[in-house]
Write a protein that holds these residues in place. Structure first.
Motif, PDB file in Angstrom:
ATOM      1  N   ALA A 132     138.872  73.264 110.929  1.00 59.09           N
ATOM      2  CA  ALA A 132     139.158  74.623 111.393  1.00 59.09           C
ATOM      3  C   ALA A 132     138.425  74.919 112.691  1.00 59.09           C
ATOM      4  N   ARG A 133     137.181  74.478 112.780  1.00 59.49           N
ATOM      5  CA  ARG A 133     136.429  74.708 114.023  1.00 59.49           C
ATOM      6  C   ARG A 133     137.034  73.913 115.179  1.00 59.49           C
ATOM      7  N   ALA A 134     137.455  72.703 114.896  1.00 63.53           N
ATOM      8  CA  ALA A 134     138.084  71.882 115.927  1.00 63.53           C
ATOM      9  C   ALA A 134     139.385  72.529 116.396  1.00 63.53           C
ATOM     10  N   TYR A 135     140.135  73.126 115.467  1.00 70.12           N
ATOM     11  CA  TYR A 135     141.381  73.793 115.828  1.00 70.12           C
ATOM     12  C   TYR A 135     141.125  74.939 116.808  1.00 70.12           C
ATOM     13  N   LEU A 136     140.040  75.656 116.586  1.00 65.13           N
ATOM     14  CA  LEU A 136     139.731  76.807 117.451  1.00 65.13           C
ATOM     15  C   LEU A 136     139.143  76.390 118.797  1.00 65.13           C
ATOM     16  N   SER A 137     138.665  75.158 118.897  1.00 65.38           N
ATOM     17  CA  SER A 137     138.098  74.708 120.171  1.00 65.38           C
ATOM     18  C   SER A 137     139.228  74.375 121.148  1.00 65.38           C
ATOM     19  N   ASP A 138     138.888  74.277 122.392  1.00 60.38           N
ATOM     20  CA  ASP A 138     139.869  73.962 123.432  1.00 60.38           C
ATOM     21  C   ASP A 138     139.982  72.461 123.679  1.00 60.38           C
ATOM     22  N   GLN A 139     139.411  71.653 122.804  1.00 60.61           N
ATOM     23  CA  GLN A 139     139.341  70.222 123.060  1.00 60.61           C
ATOM     24  C   GLN A 139     140.532  69.444 122.499  1.00 60.61           C
ATOM     25  N   LEU A 140     141.431  70.076 121.775  1.00 59.62           N
ATOM     26  CA  LEU A 140     142.560  69.369 121.173  1.00 59.62           C
ATOM     27  C   LEU A 140     143.783  69.433 122.082  1.00 59.62           C
ATOM     28  N   SER A 141     144.509  68.340 122.113  1.00 62.94           N
ATOM     29  CA  SER A 141     145.781  68.345 122.833  1.00 62.94           C
ATOM     30  C   SER A 141     146.806  69.102 121.991  1.00 62.94           C
ATOM     31  N   LEU A 142     147.976  69.331 122.545  1.00 59.43           N
ATOM     32  CA  LEU A 142     149.013  70.064 121.821  1.00 59.43           C
ATOM     33  C   LEU A 142     149.436  69.320 120.560  1.00 59.43           C
ATOM     34  N   ASP A 143     149.592  68.008 120.651  1.00 60.05           N
ATOM     35  CA  ASP A 143     149.979  67.216 119.474  1.00 60.05           C
ATOM     36  C   ASP A 143     148.885  67.253 118.410  1.00 60.05           C
ATOM     37  N   GLU A 144     147.640  67.118 118.840  1.00 61.52           N
ATOM     38  CA  GLU A 144     146.519  67.168 117.891  1.00 61.52           C
ATOM     39  C   GLU A 144     146.419  68.550 117.249  1.00 61.52           C
ATOM     40  N   ARG A 145     146.678  69.562 118.043  1.00 55.08           N
ATOM     41  CA  ARG A 145     146.630  70.937 117.540  1.00 55.08           C
ATOM     42  C   ARG A 145     147.707  71.166 116.469  1.00 55.08           C
ATOM     43  N   CYS A 146     148.907  70.670 116.709  1.00 58.88           N
ATOM     44  CA  CYS A 146     149.994  70.792 115.728  1.00 58.88           C
ATOM     45  C   CYS A 146     149.666  70.023 114.454  1.00 58.88           C
ATOM     46  N   SER A 147     149.110  68.842 114.600  1.00 56.41           N
ATOM     47  CA  SER A 147     148.717  68.041 113.432  1.00 56.41           C
ATOM     48  C   SER A 147     147.603  68.732 112.651  1.00 56.41           C
ATOM     49  N   ALA A 148     146.652  69.292 113.376  1.00 55.35           N
ATOM     50  CA  ALA A 148     145.552  70.001 112.716  1.00 55.35           C
ATOM     51  C   ALA A 148     146.072  71.219 111.960  1.00 55.35           C
ATOM     52  N   GLU A 149     147.005  71.937 112.552  1.00 58.23           N
ATOM     53  CA  GLU A 149     147.579  73.110 111.887  1.00 58.23           C
ATOM     54  C   GLU A 149     148.325  72.713 110.620  1.00 58.23           C
ATOM     55  N   LEU A 193     137.631  77.792 105.107  1.00 56.15           N
ATOM     56  CA  LEU A 193     138.651  78.157 106.095  1.00 56.15           C
ATOM     57  C   LEU A 193     138.553  79.642 106.442  1.00 56.15           C
ATOM     58  N   ALA A 194     138.398  80.487 105.426  1.00 55.16           N
ATOM     59  CA  ALA A 194     138.309  81.931 105.653  1.00 55.16           C
ATOM     60  C   ALA A 194     137.087  82.282 106.496  1.00 55.16           C
ATOM     61  N   GLU A 195     135.973  81.612 106.262  1.00 55.75           N
ATOM     62  CA  GLU A 195     134.766  81.881 107.057  1.00 55.75           C
ATOM     63  C   GLU A 195     134.996  81.594 108.534  1.00 55.75           C
ATOM     64  N   VAL A 196     135.647  80.480 108.823  1.00 51.47           N
ATOM     65  CA  VAL A 196     135.863  80.094 110.216  1.00 51.47           C
ATOM     66  C   VAL A 196     136.922  80.974 110.881  1.00 51.47           C
ATOM     67  N   PHE A 197     138.017  81.242 110.179  1.00 53.20           N
ATOM     68  CA  PHE A 197     139.142  81.952 110.783  1.00 53.20           C
ATOM     69  C   PHE A 197     139.036  83.474 110.724  1.00 53.20           C
ATOM     70  N   SER A 198     138.105  84.015 109.960  1.00 49.74           N
ATOM     71  CA  SER A 198     138.081  85.467 109.731  1.00 49.74           C
ATOM     72  C   SER A 198     137.807  86.299 110.980  1.00 49.74           C
ATOM     73  N   THR A 199     137.126  85.747 111.940  1.00 53.83           N
ATOM     74  CA  THR A 199     136.800  86.537 113.134  1.00 53.83           C
ATOM     75  C   THR A 199     137.526  86.070 114.386  1.00 53.83           C
ATOM     76  N   SER A 200     138.363  85.073 114.253  1.00 51.43           N
ATOM     77  CA  SER A 200     139.011  84.500 115.424  1.00 51.43           C
ATOM     78  C   SER A 200     140.405  85.082 115.658  1.00 51.43           C
ATOM     79  N   ALA A 201     140.672  85.405 116.901  1.00 50.36           N
ATOM     80  CA  ALA A 201     142.012  85.859 117.284  1.00 50.36           C
ATOM     81  C   ALA A 201     142.926  84.673 117.582  1.00 50.36           C
ATOM     82  N   MET A 202     142.377  83.475 117.560  1.00 51.77           N
ATOM     83  CA  MET A 202     143.141  82.262 117.845  1.00 51.77           C
ATOM     84  C   MET A 202     143.544  81.509 116.581  1.00 51.77           C
ATOM     85  N   ALA A 203     143.190  82.040 115.428  1.00 52.28           N
ATOM     86  CA  ALA A 203     143.506  81.376 114.161  1.00 52.28           C
ATOM     87  C   ALA A 203     145.010  81.404 113.914  1.00 52.28           C
ATOM     88  N   PRO A 204     145.538  80.402 113.198  1.00 45.41           N
ATOM     89  CA  PRO A 204     146.972  80.402 112.885  1.00 45.41           C
ATOM     90  C   PRO A 204     147.313  81.559 111.940  1.00 45.41           C
TER      91      PRO A 204
END
Length: 173
Positions: free
Chosen positions: A2-19, A37-48
């Motif tokens: 979840a933290r990796a998903y929110l970072s800007d370090q993933l490519s589009l393909d990696e981001r889709c796979s992570a999602e 998952l809820a802890e990481v995504f609860s404050t992010s506006a970038m969460a799926p």
């Protein structure tokens, strides 16, 4: 993940796979996984959004993190959770730092007594006079709550008169 998903370090393909992998994690039998998952995504506006919505409908230990603070949840999502959720969910939504008139109206219309009390105590809630009236109509019979309502300076005169009527009925009974 979840933290990796929110970072800007993933490519589009990696981001889709992570999602996709995160979506599968929603079915994990261990609540600890969904809680993480809820802890990481609860404050992010970038969460799926679909993951946040699923977490909001999970058991209260998990959904509480998302319901109380997620910026992803729209007014429509919150109104649905008020209507479909239990009293604990209604109370958490009523305590959100910023609450629109739409969500406040939903709580006033179908929320439990404690959720309405939390709503009235929330300084970040925008409450319409019509919603205040509906709260008085629905919960004015409760003596302790009626006292709290009467001490609220936002309460319009017609609501005060309604509460006096409730008080008179209580005395006559």
């Amino acid at each position: 993940l979840a933290r990796a998903y929110l970072s800007d370090q993933l490519s589009l393909d990696e981001r889709c796979s992570a999602e996709a992998a995160l979506t599968f994690l929603l079915d994990d039998p261990s609540p600890k996984v969904r809680h993480a998952l809820a802890e990481v995504f609860s404050t992010s506006a970038m969460a799926p959004a679909q993951i946040v919505l699923a977490l909001a409908a999970d058991q209260i230990e998990i959904s509480s993190l998302v319901l109380l603070r997620s910026p992803i949840l729209s007014d429509i999502d919150l109104v649905d959770r008020v209507a479909l959720g239990d009293e604990a969910s209604q109370r958490l939504i009523a305590l959100r730092p910023r609450l629109s008139m739409t969500v406040a109206a939903a709580i006033a219309e179908v929320g439990c007594l404690d959720a309405c009390a939390d709503l009235l105590q929330n300084a970040g809630a925008a409450i319409a006079k019509l919603s205040l009236r509906r709260i008085c109509e629905r919960h004015g019979h409760d003596g302790v709550f009626r006292e709290t309502l009467l001490n609220d300076i936002r309460l319009p005169a017609d609501c005060r008169q309604l509460l006096v009527t409730h008080h008179g009925r209580a005395l006559s009974e």
